[in-house]
Motif scaffolding. Sequence first.
Motif, PDB file in Angstrom:
ATOM      1  N   ALA A   1       7.030  10.298   8.734  1.00  0.00           N
ATOM      2  CA  ALA A   1       6.717   8.574   8.523  1.00  0.00           C
ATOM      3  C   ALA A   1       5.390   8.513   8.118  1.00  0.00           C
ATOM      4  CB  ALA A   1       7.352   7.959   9.673  1.00  0.00           C
ATOM      5  N   ALA A   2       4.519   9.308   8.702  1.00  0.00           N
ATOM      6  CA  ALA A   2       2.977   9.095   8.543  1.00  0.00           C
ATOM      7  C   ALA A   2       2.797   8.830   6.961  1.00  0.00           C
ATOM      8  CB  ALA A   2       2.081   9.859   9.271  1.00  0.00           C
ATOM      9  N   GLY A   3       3.380  10.034   6.281  1.00  0.00           N
ATOM     10  CA  GLY A   3       3.149  10.214   4.827  1.00  0.00           C
ATOM     11  C   GLY A   3       3.563   8.885   4.196  1.00  0.00           C
ATOM     12  N   MET A   4       4.703   8.518   4.471  1.00  0.00           N
ATOM     13  CA  MET A   4       5.363   7.160   3.954  1.00  0.00           C
ATOM     14  C   MET A   4       4.577   6.011   4.100  1.00  0.00           C
ATOM     15  SD  MET A   4       9.577   8.103   4.646  1.00  0.00           S
ATOM     16  CE  MET A   4       9.893   6.508   3.907  1.00  0.00           C
ATOM     17  N   GLY A   5       3.821   6.240   5.418  1.00  0.00           N
ATOM     18  CA  GLY A   5       3.118   4.896   5.678  1.00  0.00           C
ATOM     19  C   GLY A   5       1.884   4.681   4.943  1.00  0.00           C
ATOM     20  N   ALA A   6       1.234   6.048   4.637  1.00  0.00           N
ATOM     21  CA  ALA A   6       0.105   6.166   3.818  1.00  0.00           C
ATOM     22  C   ALA A   6       0.368   5.954   2.517  1.00  0.00           C
ATOM     23  CB  ALA A   6      -0.429   7.417   4.059  1.00  0.00           C
ATOM     24  N   PHE A   7       1.366   5.946   1.900  1.00  0.00           N
ATOM     25  CA  PHE A   7       1.542   5.646   0.484  1.00  0.00           C
ATOM     26  C   PHE A   7       3.067   5.236   0.487  1.00  0.00           C
ATOM     27  CE2 PHE A   7       1.887   7.512  -4.055  1.00  0.00           C
ATOM     28  CZ  PHE A   7       1.051   6.745  -4.678  1.00  0.00           C
ATOM     29  N   SER A   8       3.011   3.968   0.456  1.00  0.00           N
ATOM     30  CA  SER A   8       4.354   3.301   0.788  1.00  0.00           C
ATOM     31  C   SER A   8       5.631   3.566  -0.601  1.00  0.00           C
ATOM     32  CB  SER A   8       4.357   1.717   0.967  1.00  0.00           C
ATOM     33  OG  SER A   8       3.715   1.079  -0.367  1.00  0.00           O
ATOM     34  N   ALA A   9       6.477   3.160  -0.450  1.00  0.00           N
ATOM     35  CA  ALA A   9       7.596   3.264  -1.673  1.00  0.00           C
ATOM     36  C   ALA A   9       7.134   2.384  -2.646  1.00  0.00           C
ATOM     37  CB  ALA A   9       9.024   2.958  -0.993  1.00  0.00           C
ATOM     38  N   ALA A  10       6.849   1.169  -2.359  1.00  0.00           N
ATOM     39  CA  ALA A  10       6.254   0.116  -3.449  1.00  0.00           C
ATOM     40  C   ALA A  10       5.067   1.043  -4.075  1.00  0.00           C
ATOM     41  CB  ALA A  10       6.034  -0.987  -3.053  1.00  0.00           C
ATOM     42  N   GLU A  11       4.188   1.600  -3.383  1.00  0.00           N
ATOM     43  CA  GLU A  11       3.068   2.010  -4.452  1.00  0.00           C
ATOM     44  C   GLU A  11       3.205   3.289  -4.958  1.00  0.00           C
ATOM     45  OE1 GLU A  11      -0.895   1.167  -1.231  1.00  0.00           O
ATOM     46  OE2 GLU A  11       0.709   2.404  -0.522  1.00  0.00           O
ATOM     47  N   LEU A  12       4.285   4.056  -4.786  1.00  0.00           N
ATOM     48  CA  LEU A  12       4.767   5.205  -5.207  1.00  0.00           C
ATOM     49  C   LEU A  12       5.335   4.717  -6.354  1.00  0.00           C
ATOM     50  CD1 LEU A  12       5.429   8.324  -5.388  1.00  0.00           C
ATOM     51  CD2 LEU A  12       7.529   7.960  -4.387  1.00  0.00           C
ATOM     52  N   ARG A  13       6.187   3.728  -6.340  1.00  0.00           N
ATOM     53  CA  ARG A  13       7.111   3.116  -7.660  1.00  0.00           C
ATOM     54  C   ARG A  13       6.036   2.688  -8.676  1.00  0.00           C
ATOM     55  NH1 ARG A  13      10.238   0.036  -5.454  1.00  0.00           N
ATOM     56  NH2 ARG A  13       8.889  -1.765  -5.242  1.00  0.00           N
ATOM     57  N   GLN A  14       4.814   1.906  -8.119  1.00  0.00           N
ATOM     58  CA  GLN A  14       3.853   1.444  -8.900  1.00  0.00           C
ATOM     59  C   GLN A  14       3.198   2.653  -9.788  1.00  0.00           C
ATOM     60  OE1 GLN A  14       0.983  -1.011  -7.007  1.00  0.00           O
ATOM     61  NE2 GLN A  14      -0.151  -1.547  -8.863  1.00  0.00           N
ATOM     62  N   PHE A  15       2.894   3.654  -8.879  1.00  0.00           N
ATOM     63  CA  PHE A  15       2.106   4.803  -9.280  1.00  0.00           C
ATOM     64  C   PHE A  15       2.840   5.363 -10.567  1.00  0.00           C
ATOM     65  CE2 PHE A  15       1.005   9.509  -8.572  1.00  0.00           C
ATOM     66  CZ  PHE A  15      -0.196   9.384  -9.359  1.00  0.00           C
TER      67      PHE A  15
END
Length: 304
Positions: free
Chosen positions: A278-292
């Motif tokens: 969960a710490a990894g998901m919080g550091a790079f959120s799903a929205a940021e992953l989609r934007q990346f």
Amino acid sequence: MQRALTAVLVFLGASLAAQAQVQSVKLVTPRLFGHFVGDVLEDEVDVRVDDGVELVPASVPQPGPINQWLELSSSRVETANDHGAMLYHLYFAYQTFYPALDARQLDVPGFTLSFKSGDHIYPAQVAAWSFGISPLREILPPAKASGGAYMQPDAPPPYYNLQRESYLAFGLLAAMLIALALLAYHLAWWPFGARARRPFTEASRTIRKLFAGAETGSAYRQALVVLHRAVDSTAARAVFSEDVPVFLAQHPAFARLGEQFSRFFASSQSVFFSDKPAAGMGAFSAAELRQFSDQLAATERSAS
């Protein structure tokens, strides 16, 4: 004598009140000659009344036959303010079905409009008017050898050369198809979507589909895997976090996204190889992953 004088005064007072309520009635007619069977004649009635006086709708003639040869085709009412008074514009369209054998005058009957103010009703008389109608042909046409000689052939339809418009339409169609093909190539639509040099574009579409519903942990992990495979496909080998500087050096178009690459690999390391995903998901959120992934796809399209 006094009673008769009182009645006269009351009558005069009522007449003056009625005149004060309905100020004027004006009739505007079409031309009064040169009409034939089937013609539509339009006239206009303008009535000026005091402010606050309303037209009684039931007094307006409604479309329908007036007599055997005249029909009221349509009627409509418009209103306008005119310097403290109310101006009613009434438009009527009459159609005549009188098969005239000679030139003659026909009458359009008049009618009475009613206006009300409170409990009082005020009439406005619209005068009758007449128009001249003419026959379509003479009563006794000259003799012909054949009855069919009286009939004239139909006028041929006009010819319009549409060659210029056809060329223009085909040219615009060709330009549209070319533009559509270029757009499909740029966005990697079918049939260009399967080419090997657009892995980030395919990954971006897949990730958007994964996140179309709820952004769950399972969808997030699948998105990480999809993006890892896109990076490996672009590099033509497996890329790990320590290989990112080499990857960016070999593909300088992505160099501006170096920080996002570092965060992406750090999040992937935490999700797959630590006891705190969960710490990894919080550091790079799903929205940021989609934007990346969208930024990688856009960079890939502009570079190709």
